[in-house]
Design an enzyme around this catalytic site. Structure first.
Site, PDB file in Angstrom:
ATOM      1  N   THR A 131      44.718  42.848  31.858  1.00 29.01           N
ATOM      2  CA  THR A 131      43.733  43.815  31.388  1.00 29.01           C
ATOM      3  C   THR A 131      44.428  45.129  31.051  1.00 29.01           C
ATOM      4  O   THR A 131      45.555  45.383  31.512  1.00 29.01           O
ATOM      5  CB  THR A 131      42.626  44.037  32.438  1.00 29.01           C
ATOM      6  OG1 THR A 131      41.513  44.679  31.813  1.00 29.01           O
ATOM      7  CG2 THR A 131      43.093  44.892  33.601  1.00 29.01           C
ATOM      8  N   CYS A 138      39.072  53.131  33.859  1.00 24.19           N
ATOM      9  CA  CYS A 138      38.559  51.997  34.634  1.00 24.19           C
ATOM     10  C   CYS A 138      39.499  51.635  35.780  1.00 24.19           C
ATOM     11  O   CYS A 138      40.674  51.983  35.773  1.00 24.19           O
ATOM     12  CB  CYS A 138      38.422  50.758  33.750  1.00 24.19           C
ATOM     13  SG  CYS A 138      37.055  50.807  32.595  1.00 24.19           S
ATOM     14  N   HIS A 169      37.108  44.383  36.876  1.00 20.65           N
ATOM     15  CA  HIS A 169      37.419  45.516  35.987  1.00 20.65           C
ATOM     16  C   HIS A 169      36.121  46.298  35.813  1.00 20.65           C
ATOM     17  O   HIS A 169      35.152  45.781  35.272  1.00 20.65           O
ATOM     18  CB  HIS A 169      37.923  44.948  34.645  1.00 20.65           C
ATOM     19  CG  HIS A 169      38.241  45.970  33.594  1.00 20.65           C
ATOM     20  ND1 HIS A 169      39.001  45.670  32.490  1.00 20.65           N
ATOM     21  CD2 HIS A 169      37.903  47.270  33.443  1.00 20.65           C
ATOM     22  CE1 HIS A 169      39.115  46.739  31.714  1.00 20.65           C
ATOM     23  NE2 HIS A 169      38.445  47.725  32.285  1.00 20.65           N
TER      24      HIS A 169
END
Lengths: 184, 125
Positions: free
Chosen positions: A35, A40, A57
């Protein structure tokens, strides 16, 4: 660092991108969970005995200016619980799980340090649940790419250009389907 | 029933318990909490008369939510006590199992505090 299956392995690991709002727990075939994070947070959990790992996430909603409230933690708690539950379904045991957290960058100068808020939430959640945090790379003003091998519990975290980060959107209210009430 | 609704929440996540306590107390509920099905049964053994409604998670160590509901429905004093499931799960199969065990309803996490409030008031009046 070699994250893929051992050299000579007949099976190349499948690469799974874990997008914002998603959870993925590794199965019984080689996978690399990956990712890209700005503000985030990605939490990686690993049970070394069951050899099962997973990643989520998320981004907490930023509180309204002047509201004096903290970020909406409901969505973060939900995605953490979803990750733990899926780990348990895959044979993991909560008391054996260890955690890594990544991301939480403060990407926009002059705005609320929402990355720090997210990292604080993740630390506090893990402490409340008794899950040891064994590696953390959060904060700063940069983006990160994370790769996680859920069978081995190994991660690699690299700094990447801010432009590599997909648009991040805080989920202020429960996601569709969440909160629905069905009376029998 | 007293005016203040007394809710027992059952969830192994400390963070979820904190969210539920904050959401419910701010809406006027009296809240008691247990960390799993075993702890809930132990608490209810001495305090059962005080509880108007139970909100339980499904995935918990020692005793899950399905088993807790079955145990409670097996006791005469809890046969009619409303029990809501609050879970990250949302499959029809799990809902059917909860209904068969005697659950009153199902709420999918992440919960919406206003919807939870509305459901609790509806099933306790």
């Amino acid at each position: 660092m070699v994250l893929a299956a051992a050299v000579g392995s007949p099976e190349e690991p499948r690469r799974i991108t874990v997008m914002q709002g998603q959870v993925h727990v590794g199965g019984d075939r080689p996978e690399i969970l990956t990712t890209i994070l700005g503000s985030c947070i990605a939490c990686c959990l690993y049970d070394p005995v069951a050899r099962v790992g997973g990643m989520n996430h998320f981004l907490l909603a930023e509180p309204a200016a002047g509201s004096g409230t903290v970020a909406d933690q409901n969505y973060g708690v939900y995605l953490m619980e979803l990750l733990i539950n899926q780990m348990m379904t895959g044979g993991g045991v909560k008391s054996r799980m260890k955690a890594h957290i990544y991301g939480g960058g403060n990407m926009h100068a002059g705005m609320t340090r929402i990355g720090d808020v997210n990292a604080r939430f993740a630390r506090s959640f893990l402490a409340a649940e008794g899950i040891p945090l064994v590696r953390e790379e959060t904060g700063g003003e940069w983006a990160r790419r994370v790769e996680f091998d859920p069978m081995l519990g190994r991660t690699r975290c690299r700094i990447v250009a801010p432009g590599a980060v997909p648009a991040e959107r805080a989920v202020a209210r429960p996601m569709p389907g969440g909160g629905e009430v069905e009376l029998f | 029933m007293s005016e203040t609704i007394h809710v027992l929440t059952v969830d192994d996540s400390a963070s979820m318990r904190a969210l539920l306590r904050a959401a419910l107390t701010s809406r006027g509920y009296e809240v008691s909490q247990a960390v799993d099905g075993v702890a809930a049964l132990e608490w209810l053994d001495g305090n059962g008369e005080a509880v108007d409604v139970i909100v339980t998670d499904i995935n918990m160590p020692r005793m899950d939510g399905f088993r807790l509901i079955e145990e409670l429905r097996g006791q005469a004093r809890f046969r009619d006590c409303p029990i809501l499931v609050l879970s990250t799960e949302s499959s029809d199969e799990k809902k059917a199992r909860a209904r068969s065990a005697g659950a009153t309803g199902w709420i999918v996490k992440p919960f919406d505090a206003d919807k939870l409030d509305s459901a609790l008031r509806r099933i306790t009046h």
